[in-house]
Design a protein around this motif. Sequence first.
Motif, PDB file in Angstrom:
ATOM      1  N   GLU A  64      -2.747   0.346  -7.844  1.00  0.00           N
ATOM      2  CA  GLU A  64      -2.401  -1.046  -7.590  1.00  0.00           C
ATOM      3  C   GLU A  64      -1.045  -1.307  -8.227  1.00  0.00           C
ATOM      4  O   GLU A  64      -0.615  -0.556  -9.093  1.00  0.00           O
ATOM      5  N   ILE A  66       2.202   1.718  -3.444  1.00  0.00           N
ATOM      6  CA  ILE A  66       1.123   2.168  -4.347  1.00  0.00           C
ATOM      7  C   ILE A  66       0.853   3.650  -4.107  1.00  0.00           C
ATOM      8  O   ILE A  66       0.730   4.436  -5.063  1.00  0.00           O
ATOM      9  N   ARG A 115       0.905  -3.350 -10.790  1.00  0.00           N
ATOM     10  CA  ARG A 115       0.428  -4.064 -11.981  1.00  0.00           C
ATOM     11  C   ARG A 115       1.379  -5.161 -12.432  1.00  0.00           C
ATOM     12  O   ARG A 115       1.016  -6.013 -13.226  1.00  0.00           O
ATOM     13  N   THR A 158      -3.575  -6.372  -3.450  1.00  0.00           N
ATOM     14  CA  THR A 158      -3.665  -5.158  -2.626  1.00  0.00           C
ATOM     15  C   THR A 158      -4.032  -3.942  -3.481  1.00  0.00           C
ATOM     16  O   THR A 158      -3.407  -3.695  -4.511  1.00  0.00           O
ATOM     17  N   LYS A 159      -5.071  -3.220  -3.060  1.00  0.00           N
ATOM     18  CA  LYS A 159      -5.470  -1.995  -3.778  1.00  0.00           C
ATOM     19  C   LYS A 159      -5.397  -0.853  -2.783  1.00  0.00           C
ATOM     20  O   LYS A 159      -5.632  -1.044  -1.594  1.00  0.00           O
ATOM     21  N   SER A 160      -5.125   0.315  -3.270  1.00  0.00           N
ATOM     22  CA  SER A 160      -5.139   1.463  -2.370  1.00  0.00           C
ATOM     23  C   SER A 160      -5.527   2.707  -3.167  1.00  0.00           C
ATOM     24  O   SER A 160      -4.880   3.015  -4.173  1.00  0.00           O
ATOM     25  N   TYR A 188      -0.445  -8.498  -5.690  1.00  0.00           N
ATOM     26  CA  TYR A 188      -1.415  -8.227  -6.759  1.00  0.00           C
ATOM     27  C   TYR A 188      -2.797  -7.880  -6.208  1.00  0.00           C
ATOM     28  O   TYR A 188      -3.534  -7.091  -6.786  1.00  0.00           O
ATOM     29  N   ARG A 232       0.840  -1.212   0.000  1.00  0.00           N
ATOM     30  CA  ARG A 232       0.000   0.000   0.000  1.00  0.00           C
ATOM     31  C   ARG A 232       0.871   1.257   0.000  1.00  0.00           C
ATOM     32  O   ARG A 232       0.584   2.225  -0.689  1.00  0.00           O
TER      33      ARG A 232
END
Length: 465
Positions: free
Chosen positions: A163, A124, A165, A157-159, A155, A121
Amino acid sequence: MNIKSVADFIKEREIEQALKLAARADRSMVQDCIQKAVSMQALTLREVAVLMCADGDLREELYEAARFVKNEIYGSRLVLFAPLYISNLCTNECSYCAFRKDNKEVRRRWLSQEEIAQETRILINQGYKRTLLVAGEAYPKNDFNYVLESIATIYATKSAKGEIRRVHANVAPPTVEQFYQLREAKLGVYQCFQESYHRPTYAAVHKAGKKADYDWRAAVMHRAMASGVGDVGMGVLYGLYDWRWETLALMQHIRDLERTFGAGSHTISVPRIEPAVGSKLATRPPNAVTDDDFLKIIAVLRLAVPYTGLVMSTREPAEIRRKSLEIGISQMSAGSRTDPGGYSESTIDKDAGQFVVGDHRPLDEIVKEVAEMGFIPSFCTACYRVGRTGSDFKNLASHPHVMSRNCETNALTTLLEYLCDYSVSNRVAGEHMIEMQLEKMAPTQRAFVTQMLNRIKRGERDVFV
Ligand code: SAM
Ligand code: SF4
């Protein structure tokens, strides 16, 4: 399957002969080799050895040629990424590395999946889109699944808007079975440095553990390619043995992969030994490479393997990193930490890091500097995701105009994305730079790229060709 158990592609006598002949090269021979390289013809081992003899004013001709070739193939793009160290556990005894098993001065640490997500995170939120997962050669509970799970965590984990890639990895040489698993896990580039191709040197600095087996390590790229992991990253740890010898051996390794699999190395890294906690060797490398020779290595590699990405890490100080950009480097790490968990902690834990980092500047500062130098900071990850890998990538790369059209477009879209989402302070200067790049394009290309950029401005993300 073309799997090797002995690294018979390293032919010591050939290397020594090439070096001997090159030592007798006169001025015109050096210039002939430079000319051949500029016309992008493949060079023989001996010709690469001759390029290494470019000294005095010929060194400037070598740099000029490297600048030309770099510009022809890569334009002014520079791809940025950061490493993500997940563990410093290790069962090997590499004399130059702080993570070696018997080093009591290093604080051992491996990250849980939640900690890996937290590190991801942070990366990102700084704007990174690709990361290089790094680990010592031992996994918690001795289980390779740790690497696979870590890739999946990164892969997943989004924030906010972002992300990661593409995940590359620099981990201990896997088996064929493990390579299949890495491919399933959508690994980008598999990276592994032979450290030294010179067997006596290799044996002297790798005294215990699996890594003491030279052939197991040297054959790893054959295992990768035979298992369908087509993008491999190679390198030598400069400072262990004579840099000329090592660079020629690296060429032999690459040429063997090209002959066998139709593609050589996707990238080459140029690590140079840096001081490391608990390593006497790292403080005084036996064959330390001077700054001038280090830059020469980069220029020679740029000419010897023009379509291969050259990667520079934050091992090197800012000044060397700047110079290296012009003469060959096409990818660079930025804002790196080499201690597992380092991005989450505010102070640098030098007792858990792998080596002393030479450039501590954060990503945004690097982006600004690189752009001011006239390079386009790029966060592109398109090739890996649309399957332009291995021999397909190599075939495409040998058509510079096609490559250049795709890569330049993607560099500009990802840069604009970065400016909009993560870099308010650089936005005006960055957009000005994008405008200048558009002005240099042919009208149809300009119209196409402008359309893509407008999609980013309207809020769309991950726009690429
Ligand atoms: N443990 C795995 C291995 O050895 O292949 C992968 C990770 S290892 C941390 C990554 C690379 O760091 C090594 O291949 C080596 O070239 C480099 N390295 C180790 N010690 C170093 C030092 N003191 N200075 C610069 N690079 C170093
Ligand atoms: Fe372990 Fe890799 Fe360091 Fe060697 S270089 S001690 S294998 S982490």
